[in-house]
Design a protein around this motif. Sequence first.
Motif, PDB file in Angstrom:
ATOM      1  N   ILE A   1     -14.803 -17.810 -15.448  1.00 50.06           N
ATOM      2  CA  ILE A   1     -16.183 -18.256 -15.235  1.00 50.06           C
ATOM      3  C   ILE A   1     -16.415 -19.642 -15.850  1.00 50.06           C
ATOM      4  O   ILE A   1     -17.000 -20.539 -15.225  1.00 50.06           O
ATOM      5  N   SER A   2     -15.920 -19.838 -17.086  1.00 51.85           N
ATOM      6  CA  SER A   2     -16.189 -21.109 -17.780  1.00 51.85           C
ATOM      7  C   SER A   2     -15.465 -22.283 -17.154  1.00 51.85           C
ATOM      8  O   SER A   2     -15.887 -23.432 -17.300  1.00 51.85           O
ATOM      9  N   THR A   3     -14.383 -22.043 -16.451  1.00 55.20           N
ATOM     10  CA  THR A   3     -13.632 -23.135 -15.816  1.00 55.20           C
ATOM     11  C   THR A   3     -13.984 -23.288 -14.340  1.00 55.20           C
ATOM     12  O   THR A   3     -13.514 -24.234 -13.694  1.00 55.20           O
ATOM     13  N   GLY A   4     -14.760 -22.370 -13.814  1.00 57.99           N
ATOM     14  CA  GLY A   4     -15.107 -22.426 -12.398  1.00 57.99           C
ATOM     15  C   GLY A   4     -13.949 -22.105 -11.481  1.00 57.99           C
ATOM     16  O   GLY A   4     -13.930 -22.507 -10.310  1.00 57.99           O
ATOM     17  N   ALA A   5     -12.974 -21.381 -11.990  1.00 61.13           N
ATOM     18  CA  ALA A   5     -11.787 -21.062 -11.189  1.00 61.13           C
ATOM     19  C   ALA A   5     -12.125 -20.075 -10.075  1.00 61.13           C
ATOM     20  O   ALA A   5     -13.037 -19.252 -10.203  1.00 61.13           O
TER      21      ALA A   5
ATOM     22  N   THR B   1     -11.352 -27.830 -18.592  1.00 53.64           N
ATOM     23  CA  THR B   1     -11.376 -26.876 -19.713  1.00 53.64           C
ATOM     24  C   THR B   1     -12.392 -27.279 -20.776  1.00 53.64           C
ATOM     25  O   THR B   1     -12.350 -26.766 -21.896  1.00 53.64           O
ATOM     26  N   SER B   2     -13.312 -28.157 -20.420  1.00 55.51           N
ATOM     27  CA  SER B   2     -14.259 -28.666 -21.418  1.00 55.51           C
ATOM     28  C   SER B   2     -15.153 -27.559 -21.981  1.00 55.51           C
ATOM     29  O   SER B   2     -15.616 -27.649 -23.123  1.00 55.51           O
ATOM     30  N   ARG B   3     -15.416 -26.527 -21.187  1.00 54.23           N
ATOM     31  CA  ARG B   3     -16.247 -25.412 -21.664  1.00 54.23           C
ATOM     32  C   ARG B   3     -15.403 -24.195 -22.029  1.00 54.23           C
ATOM     33  O   ARG B   3     -15.896 -23.077 -22.085  1.00 54.23           O
ATOM     34  N   CYS B   4     -14.104 -24.437 -22.240  1.00 54.58           N
ATOM     35  CA  CYS B   4     -13.189 -23.326 -22.549  1.00 54.58           C
ATOM     36  C   CYS B   4     -12.268 -23.731 -23.701  1.00 54.58           C
ATOM     37  O   CYS B   4     -11.056 -23.928 -23.519  1.00 54.58           O
ATOM     38  N   PRO B   5     -12.824 -23.878 -24.897  1.00 59.44           N
ATOM     39  CA  PRO B   5     -11.985 -24.312 -26.025  1.00 59.44           C
ATOM     40  C   PRO B   5     -10.997 -23.225 -26.444  1.00 59.44           C
ATOM     41  O   PRO B   5     -11.248 -22.022 -26.265  1.00 59.44           O
TER      42      PRO B   5
END
Length: 679
Positions: A91-95, A180-184
């Motif tokens: 979800i956080s990467t929009g994959a 990956t900016s929202r997936c640290p």
Amino acid sequence: MSGGGCSVVWFRRDLRVEDNPALAAGVRAGSVVCVFIWAPEEEGPYYPGRVSRWWLKHSLAHLDSSLRSLGTSLITKRSTDSVSSLLEVVISTGATQLFFNHLYDPISLVRDHRAKEVLTAQGIAVRSFNADLLYEPWDVNDVNGRPFTTFDAFWGRCLSMPYDPDAPLLPPKRIISGDTSRCPSDTLVFEDESEKGSNALLARAWSPGWSNADKALTTFINGPLLEYSQNRRKADGATTSLLSPHLHFGEVSVRKAFHLVRIKQVLWANEGNKAGEESVNLFLKSIGLREYSRYISFNHPYSHERPLLGHLKFFPWIINQSYFKAWRQGRTGYPLVDAGMRELWATGWLHDRIRVVVSSFFVKVLQLPWRWGMKYFWDTLLDADLESDALGWQYISGTIPDGREFDRIDNPQFEGYKFDPNGEYVRKWLPELARLPTEWIHHPWNAPESVLQAAGIELGSNYPLPIVGIDAAKTRLQEALLEMWQHEAASRAAVENGTEEGLGDSSESTPIAFPQDIQMEENYEPVRNNLPATRRYEDQMVPSITTSLVRVEEEESSLDIRNLVEETRGEVPTNEMVNQEPRRDTLNQGVLQTIRNNTLPQPNAAIGLQHAIEDSTAESSGSSRRERDGGVVPVWSPSTSSYSEQFASDDNSIGTSSYLQRHPQSHQIMNWRRLSQTG
């Protein structure tokens, strides 16, 4: 680049960029986010041991470095629920897609099935691939479409499949990274402060990481493979491929190993090189045994908890914490067994021949529950591998159709003169026996008192007397087998009569529980300057890891007594966990007083008997024995009347503590026909 439409590649035990089908699919599809999720609590009792965690830490760092050189990086997450964390990453990467490679142990089968269900329900396209085996388990069947029940039949089919295993894939030249900016990443902690000193020494012998694995494979194939058959019985040298930890973590592709070895096979066959051909066949069989371990685990997901042969559920294992502790600490009084267990504790490694010796002693002589030994190997081996571990211990215990005969006891004295004829392996790991002449090195209880005194040995003090006599163990084993058949007959009669009398269906009983704590502390004291001539039994010492782990062409023939560390081991709790399994009395204490007077064959006789005693090509527990030796699993075929059902039924309940029972949806995937696979 935008994360829209990117793919998530979920790494597990496939820590390589070469021949990684999931990664290759992600690269073909566009931008990629690579993720590793550390959720060891999901493994239940199979939380990775110290040396396994050390390896994983360095393998992940190596993988991250490789991915960075290709244009992306490895996102790491700490979790107690892999599937939920995976969904968060997506979800956080929009994959829009998830790719991963198959695993075959029961816990992973459940987890992977759930991952497909959960992410597919969210509209994510999920594809999975074979990256761990030559052939998928559901593709290898007999003429009736049923799974094979012996290794020979299974491996014969693999070698005669109408199509070759897929050729290994080249690594990608470049990877476009997803957003990956929202997936640290989470910082993963694989070791605590108390473990760092021991772990630092491992790096002197091993180099985790996929490119190091590739180098190790190339080195083996171009060197030791030629003499693999000739050297495989030497217990005191690096005579095996040493690839098993790399294979467990997926740092090297089994398909690549298979293809490269087959190239050598053709080359040596054309040259008429018989030694090379024999070595290749043995090594390919070791690959086959690793394949078979996954095959068994997939088709019989309870195999790490229950014997596959129904009647062996009734074997009256001895629940004896003292025996178990003596075995773990290398204090059984049998030098070859003790040397092996000291090496395992100090280094996380055992030669496959010694794995057979110590596991056979555990099951046949001490008659301890095989799952205890399997769990201890899991906790302590660098190459700990649940599927291979389970197959090895079931084989040694005779609990699979082509396992060893249960009534066969291998005498550690004879095994010693087969695998360590000069006693160098024993002297290396049992410095208290270092001055004992080779004539007595594998049976010090027979040595004259003058010889023991000259060697500084006081049996029962600085080296123990045997805790069990071999003759007494044989008698006790026969009694136990008789008891097993009686219980099995009573159970069969109860089932046939439709009554609840007698023991009933053994599947109702839970496996014997593991002791609460079977790991050992590893507190290393400063190096000592000299070794006392006589020490108390409690003060035994083992060589430091540095003396045993560094792999060199020529090993030191003598032990540097300055490189010693004192053994300090964790206590086993006194409470013994017992279930419905019958408990039997331990051995008559009188054996300890009389064993030195037993008339066992002398060394020259033992050496002469080597050719008469079957040279077991059996593989022992843990993946390394399969990857590093090529012995054929012998087929045991007693009359059919001596079996109960050939296999325990797949519907058997798996014990209340079982991961599978807590996740009943797994029954939907136990049948290979129903397992949804794509890609």
